[in-house]
Design a protein around this motif. Structure first.
Motif, PDB file in Angstrom:
ATOM      1  N   VAL A   9       0.839  -1.260   0.028  1.00  0.00           N
ATOM      2  CA  VAL A   9      -0.034   0.042   0.022  1.00  0.00           C
ATOM      3  C   VAL A   9       0.925   1.264   0.119  1.00  0.00           C
ATOM      4  N   GLN A  13       0.705   4.085  -3.038  1.00  0.00           N
ATOM      5  CA  GLN A  13       0.461   5.507  -2.753  1.00  0.00           C
ATOM      6  C   GLN A  13       1.566   6.282  -3.114  1.00  0.00           C
ATOM      7  N   LYS A  32      -5.614   6.196   5.172  1.00  0.00           N
ATOM      8  CA  LYS A  32      -6.853   6.317   4.724  1.00  0.00           C
ATOM      9  C   LYS A  32      -7.531   4.858   4.222  1.00  0.00           C
ATOM     10  N   ARG A  33      -6.339   4.149   3.929  1.00  0.00           N
ATOM     11  CA  ARG A  33      -6.679   2.664   3.333  1.00  0.00           C
ATOM     12  C   ARG A  33      -6.216   1.809   4.473  1.00  0.00           C
TER      13      ARG A  33
END
Length: 128
Positions: A9, A13, A32-33
């Motif tokens: 992730v 990003q 946010k994830r």
């Protein structure tokens, strides 16, 4: 290197950026994830991704490093006023990074990296 969920992730990003964000920016976006991720985990994974050659860590003279999703050796421009970091492209007729070392006296040394950072004022700051 094992590609953990957090590492994947973070890398995804970072690759969305066209600029060179710091760890805090990446952390805010990754949260946010992955809401339970810590800033320390982001820093550790950025270090692992840098060591594995997946990304570049840029020490631009600020109080924090910035990260480049492009691991290829290339020069950067740093604005002395606003701090913006941008990629510079080598002109094809110009020498690349390895050719810059040809004239240097490096007898008895082992070159591990070469960073070229050009400093000045970006277009926006020149116009201000």
């Amino acid at each position: 290197m094992r590609m953990t969920v957090q590492r994947k992730v973070i890398l995804e990003q970072l690759r969305l950026h066209r600029d060179h964000p710091g760890a805090e920016t990446i952390y805010a976006e990754v949260r946010k994830r992955l809401p339970r991720i810590s800033l320390g985990t982001v820093y550790r994974n950025l270090d692992v991704l840098t060591a594995s050659g997946d990304i570049q860590r840029l020490d631009t003279g600020k109080d924090h490093a910035q990260y480049d999703p492009n691991p290829e050796n290339h020069p950067h421009f740093v604005c002395n006023q606003c701090g913006t970091v941008s990629d510079l492209r080598w002109a094809q007729a110009r020498p690349g990074a390895s050719e810059l070392l040809n004239d240097a006296d490096l007898t008895g040394t082992r070159v591990e990296s070469l960073e070229l950072i050009v400093r000045g004022l970006c277009r926006e700051c020149v116009l201000d």
